[in-house]
Structure formats: structure tokens, C-alpha cells
Design a protein around this motif. Structure first.
Motif, PDB file in Angstrom:
ATOM      1  N   VAL A 225       0.841  -1.200   0.000  1.00  0.00           N
ATOM      2  CA  VAL A 225       0.000   0.000   0.000  1.00  0.00           C
ATOM      3  C   VAL A 225       0.879   1.254   0.000  1.00  0.00           C
ATOM      4  N   ASP A 226       1.942   1.239   0.810  1.00  0.00           N
ATOM      5  CA  ASP A 226       2.861   2.378   0.828  1.00  0.00           C
ATOM      6  C   ASP A 226       3.533   2.554  -0.531  1.00  0.00           C
ATOM      7  N   ARG A 227       3.854   1.438  -1.181  1.00  0.00           N
ATOM      8  CA  ARG A 227       4.507   1.511  -2.484  1.00  0.00           C
ATOM      9  C   ARG A 227       3.602   2.184  -3.503  1.00  0.00           C
ATOM     10  N   ALA A 228       2.293   2.010  -3.359  1.00  0.00           N
ATOM     11  CA  ALA A 228       1.356   2.645  -4.295  1.00  0.00           C
ATOM     12  C   ALA A 228       1.435   4.165  -4.209  1.00  0.00           C
ATOM     13  N   ALA A 229       1.777   4.686  -3.017  1.00  0.00           N
ATOM     14  CA  ALA A 229       1.856   6.134  -2.832  1.00  0.00           C
ATOM     15  C   ALA A 229       3.168   6.713  -3.346  1.00  0.00           C
ATOM     16  N   ASP A 230       4.157   5.864  -3.620  1.00  0.00           N
ATOM     17  CA  ASP A 230       5.440   6.337  -4.134  1.00  0.00           C
ATOM     18  C   ASP A 230       5.307   6.739  -5.602  1.00  0.00           C
ATOM     19  N   PRO A 231       6.186   7.647  -6.066  1.00  0.00           N
ATOM     20  CA  PRO A 231       6.177   7.985  -7.500  1.00  0.00           C
ATOM     21  C   PRO A 231       6.408   6.729  -8.341  1.00  0.00           C
ATOM     22  N   VAL A 232       5.700   6.645  -9.444  1.00  0.00           N
ATOM     23  CA  VAL A 232       5.802   5.461 -10.288  1.00  0.00           C
ATOM     24  C   VAL A 232       7.139   5.465 -11.033  1.00  0.00           C
ATOM     25  N   VAL A 233       7.915   4.400 -10.856  1.00  0.00           N
ATOM     26  CA  VAL A 233       9.177   4.238 -11.564  1.00  0.00           C
ATOM     27  C   VAL A 233       9.069   2.975 -12.413  1.00  0.00           C
ATOM     28  N   THR A 234       9.245   3.134 -13.697  1.00  0.00           N
ATOM     29  CA  THR A 234       9.145   1.991 -14.600  1.00  0.00           C
ATOM     30  C   THR A 234      10.520   1.372 -14.791  1.00  0.00           C
ATOM     31  N   SER A 252      22.341   5.597 -13.789  1.00  0.00           N
ATOM     32  CA  SER A 252      21.485   5.557 -12.603  1.00  0.00           C
ATOM     33  C   SER A 252      20.061   5.226 -13.012  1.00  0.00           C
ATOM     34  N   GLY A 253      19.444   4.271 -12.314  1.00  0.00           N
ATOM     35  CA  GLY A 253      18.084   3.877 -12.647  1.00  0.00           C
ATOM     36  C   GLY A 253      17.735   2.528 -12.070  1.00  0.00           C
ATOM     37  N   LEU A 254      16.559   2.033 -12.443  1.00  0.00           N
ATOM     38  CA  LEU A 254      16.042   0.748 -11.982  1.00  0.00           C
ATOM     39  C   LEU A 254      15.970  -0.197 -13.178  1.00  0.00           C
ATOM     40  N   TYR A 255      16.531  -1.391 -13.029  1.00  0.00           N
ATOM     41  CA  TYR A 255      16.639  -2.330 -14.141  1.00  0.00           C
ATOM     42  C   TYR A 255      16.100  -3.704 -13.730  1.00  0.00           C
ATOM     43  N   THR A 256      15.573  -4.432 -14.718  1.00  0.00           N
ATOM     44  CA  THR A 256      15.125  -5.798 -14.483  1.00  0.00           C
ATOM     45  C   THR A 256      15.821  -6.732 -15.469  1.00  0.00           C
ATOM     46  N   LEU A 364      15.172 -16.611 -12.970  1.00  0.00           N
ATOM     47  CA  LEU A 364      14.483 -15.943 -11.866  1.00  0.00           C
ATOM     48  C   LEU A 364      14.500 -14.421 -12.063  1.00  0.00           C
ATOM     49  N   PRO A 365      13.413 -13.726 -11.672  1.00  0.00           N
ATOM     50  CA  PRO A 365      13.372 -12.268 -11.816  1.00  0.00           C
ATOM     51  C   PRO A 365      14.439 -11.603 -10.953  1.00  0.00           C
ATOM     52  N   LEU A 366      15.143 -10.658 -11.553  1.00  0.00           N
ATOM     53  CA  LEU A 366      16.219  -9.928 -10.873  1.00  0.00           C
ATOM     54  C   LEU A 366      15.942  -8.439 -11.035  1.00  0.00           C
ATOM     55  N   GLU A 367      16.053  -7.686  -9.949  1.00  0.00           N
ATOM     56  CA  GLU A 367      15.853  -6.238  -9.988  1.00  0.00           C
ATOM     57  C   GLU A 367      17.109  -5.559  -9.462  1.00  0.00           C
ATOM     58  N   LEU A 368      17.682  -4.672 -10.277  1.00  0.00           N
ATOM     59  CA  LEU A 368      18.950  -4.022  -9.946  1.00  0.00           C
ATOM     60  C   LEU A 368      18.742  -2.519  -9.898  1.00  0.00           C
TER      61      LEU A 368
END
Length: 422
Positions: A225-234, A252-256, A364-368
Motif C-alpha cells: 500500500v505504501d509503495r502505491a503512494a510512491d512515484p511510479v518508476v518503470t 542511474s536507474g532501476l533495471y530488471t 528468476l526475476p532480478l531487480e537491480l
């Protein structure tokens, strides 16, 4: 007299126009805020199997109610939250009727905590498990608006309304392009339930978590629920290499990515003098795995010398294991203003192993997460010292010990002199 009446009427009209001009922008702002508000629909399984008493000595339904009450207390004010049930109302054996048994217990909107808790208290384990139909209705509950949209599905059993496959329903929702994420939580899940809930979550970029304790359920739902309030990062999809020389260079960023069992993934990051690299990695088990596993994140030079590492281990109680590291690169000397950036190689290794009969592909899913920031420049930043503020404490202790020794020596000599005199 007539002129006076006309003047009064004109003043009233002017005041009315000014009032309307002030009121409309305020309404527009309110509408804009509502349109961008994050929305969450909690979908709870209320089928007959929720009577089982195997969560901390109480029934699954009681554990869910307790967790929901904690979540409702902690929900951020800006989040519009709703609650949908599946299998709550029809106790009979007619499959056609049972597979339509989903209802909105509390509508998605501004949260009235007392009203929502009262609604949750009425839930009693009853009927079927129509997960697919409930997801379709929940997507409709969240329709409209530009804010983030999230469904949190909590179930203890597989869908009983095939051929409407809930995994296919999730893919259909994802294909609409409405930015809706489905997270799933399995209460004491078996292998089939784990596979089904993992598939639902994976189809929309969500997460699956198995839950066996009440506090775990409350903590995870609160987190979502808290994550829903965070800015959306794709996240940006990337593909790591089998060695550093062929690895993609990341900013810099979010990667899968996906990493097969026993595989290593390599990535490259350029770090300028005076900058600090902060990175973390999470690997999740979206299928049955053996209960002992870990993840290792290493930062090494292009020549293979290890700079720093982070590691973490799991014992099967959670489906995600995460670790991270920090690497500050020293400032260049004054006569080396144009010092080149250093290429840091990031190696991700995980020790998950597949359970019996489990497919190893896809990986397996990996998030970096990669964050390259300006390095610490003042002593107030704990990272600028190996001991952080411990240096100040160590210095104070040394000074105190020195002064105490001087004073004790002086007192000892004074006492000895007095003793000889007497």
C-alpha cells in the motif's frame, strides 16, 4: 431609487462572479488531486478453506482480519483504498453461481477507517474461489484516473472457476496498458497455488509472497500500500552478460533482468572521481525452490580485483533475497583535473536451486538499482570515514585518558610528598 436598486444589483452580480471565479479553480485543483491519487484494491479470498486454523493458532480468516485492521490504520491519507471479496456470499454447490461470487465490500475512494473496519468484521468464510472474475471486477474498480493502480490479492487456494484462467486474466489486464500492477500473497501455499499466484503477479510486473504468519501478512500488505503512494518508476529491461567485457553499461536507474539457476550476470557502471556508486539487487523466487539460498553482489575492477561486496542468505521463509553495496571513488589530485572515469564491473550471483520437477527457464526475476551520486565531501557524512562518528568518540576517549593520567600522576606525587613531609 431606481438607480440605487440597479447599483445594488450590479454589486451583487459582481460579487457572485468573483465568488464563482474563486470557487471554480479550487474545484479544479480538487479534481486534479483526485485524478492523480494512487488507488489500491485489496482482494481477499473468503472461501470456505479460510476456516483452516494454521496461522499462529488461529484461522486464516482471523489472521487476515487482524492484518487488515493494522493496514487500515497505517494507510497513507493520499491513497484511495477499496476492498473486494471473492467467495464471501454464496455457500451452495452450484458452480455457475459460485463463480460469480465477488463483491465490492468497501468502494475505492477516500478511506473511512471506522467504516472499512466494520465491513471487514462482517466477513465469514463461505464459498468458492473465483479469482479470475474477481480480478476482472477489481480492474474495473480502479478504472479512471492517472495515479498508480495496484491490486493486492490475498488467497489460500487455487481458482475454482476454470476455464477462466486467472493467469490469462492478468495478462489481459496488462495488455490494456492501464498501468495496473497485481501483487499476490499466498496463505500457507502449496506448489500449485504458488505457481498460479506467481504467474498472476509476473504478468503485470507485481510480486508474489508466501505468508505463514499474521505479522508477515500485515507487514507485506502495508509495504505494498505504501509503495502505491510512491512515484511510479518503470524498470528498464536489460540483459546482463556472462563476463564484464561484454556487459551492458548502466546509468542511474532501476533495471530488471532474469538469471537462471547457477548463472552469473555482469553489468558495468562508470564512476567519476569524487562520485559514489550505490547499488542493490533483489532476486525473487517465482517458482518452487529449495529452502536454502543466497545472493552475492560484487564490485570489481576491469582486471578482476574485488573492490567491495554485499551478500545475503535466505532460509525459505521469504521469496525474495536482497543485498547492496557502496563504493566511493576518491577525488582526483589537483593536477589531474581531467582524470578518466573508472569502469566498475558488477557481478550478481545467486544460489537458488530448483525444486523437484521445476523448470529452470526462464530465469528468476532480478531487480537491480544503480545510483551514482556525488561522493561525501564533509566529515558529517558517515560514509566519509571508516568508523563514521566513531572517530570522534575514539578521539574523545584518548584525550580523556591522557588528562586523567596527568591528573592521577600529579595527585600521586602530591600525596607522596605529603607523606614524606609528615
Amino acid at each position: 431609487m431606481i438607480r440605487t436598486q440597479r447599483l445594488a444589483a450590479g454589486v451583487c452580480a459582481l460579487l457572485a462572479a468573483l465568488t464563482a471565479g474563486i470557487a471554480f479553480p479550487a474545484g479544479a485543483v480538487a479534481d486534479e488531486t483526485t485524478a492523480t491519487a494512487p488507488k489500491v484494491d485489496l482482494v481477499i479470498d473468503v472461501s470456505g478453506s479460510m476456516r483452516a486454523k494454521d496461522i499462529d493458532g488461529q484461522s486464516r480468516m482471523a489472521a487476515a482480519k487482524q492484518a487488515f485492521n493494522e493496514v487500515l490504520d497505517a494507510t497513507p491519507e493520499e491513497v484511495q483504498l477499496g476492498i473486494r471479496t471473492l467467495g464471501a456470499n454464496y455457500p451452495g454447490d452450484d458452480r455457475r453461481t459460485g463463480c460469480k461470487d465477488t463483491a465490492q465490500l468497501y468502494p475505492v475512494g477516500p478511506l473511512d477507517r471506522t467504516e472499512a473496519k466494520t465491513a471487514v468484521a462482517t466477513l465469514t468464510p463461505t464459498g468458492w474461489t473465483p479469482i479470475g472474475p474477481a480480478l476482472l471486477k477489481a480492474a474495473d474498480d480502479l478504472d479512471g484516473g492517472e495515479g498508480s493502480k495496484r491490486i493486492v490479492l490475498i488467497s489460500d487456494g487455487e481458482d475454482t472457476c476454470a476455464p477462466l484462467d486467472p493467469c490469462e486474466v492478468a495478462r489481459e489486464i496488462a495488455a490494456k496498458g492501464i498501468g495496473l500492477t497485481i501483487d499476490t500473497l499466498g496463505l500457507v501455499p502449496n506448489t500449485k497455488l504458488r505457481q498460479q499466484l506467481s504467474c498472476i503477479a509476473e504478468a503485470t510486473g507485481g510480486t508474489f509472497t508466501s505468508v505463514e504468519h499474521t505479522d508477515e501478512l500485515a507487514d507485506k500488505v502495508n509495504q505494498l500500500v505504501d509503495r502505491a503512494a510512491d512515484p511510479v518508476v518503470t524498470p528498464v529491461a536489460t540483459t546482463g552478460a556472462d563476463r564484464c567485457a561484454k556487459a551492458p553499461t548502466l546509468k542511474s536507474g532501476l533495471y530488471t533482468d532474469r538469471e537462471e539457476f547457477g548463472q552469473q550476470r555482469w553489468y558495468r557502471v562508470d564512476v567519476e572521481p569524487g562520485q559514489e556508486l550505490r547499488t542493490s539487487v533483489s532476486v525473487s523466487a517465482d517458482r518452487a525452490v529449495n529452502p536454502s539460498y543466497g545472493v552475492l553482489l560484487r564490485a570489481v575492477t576491469e582486471r578482476g580485483r574485488e573492490i567491495v561486496r554485499g551478500e545475503a542468505a535466505g532460509n525459505g521463509r521469504t521469496d525474495v533475497v536482497s543485498t547492496g553495496l557502496r563504493y566511493p571513488k576518491a577525488e582526483a589530485d589537483d593536477d589531474e583535473d581531467s582524470a578518466p572515469a573508472e569502469t566498475v564491473c558488477l557481478q550478481v550471483t545467486q544460489s537458488f536451486s530448483a525444486g523437484s520437477g521445476v523448470q529452470s527457464t526462464p530465469g528468476l526475476p532480478l531487480e537491480l538499482t544503480v545510483d551514482v551520486v556525488d561522493g561525501p565531501s564533509t566529515s558529517s557524512d558517515v560514509a566519509s570515514f571508516g568508523l563514521g562518528r566513531g572517530w570522534w568518540l575514539l578521539g574523545a576517549l584518548i584525550l580523556t585518558g591522557f588528562l586523567a593520567g596527568v591528573v592521577w600522576g600529579w595527585l600521586s606525587r602530591w600525596r607522596f610528598a605529603v607523606w614524606r613531609t609528615n
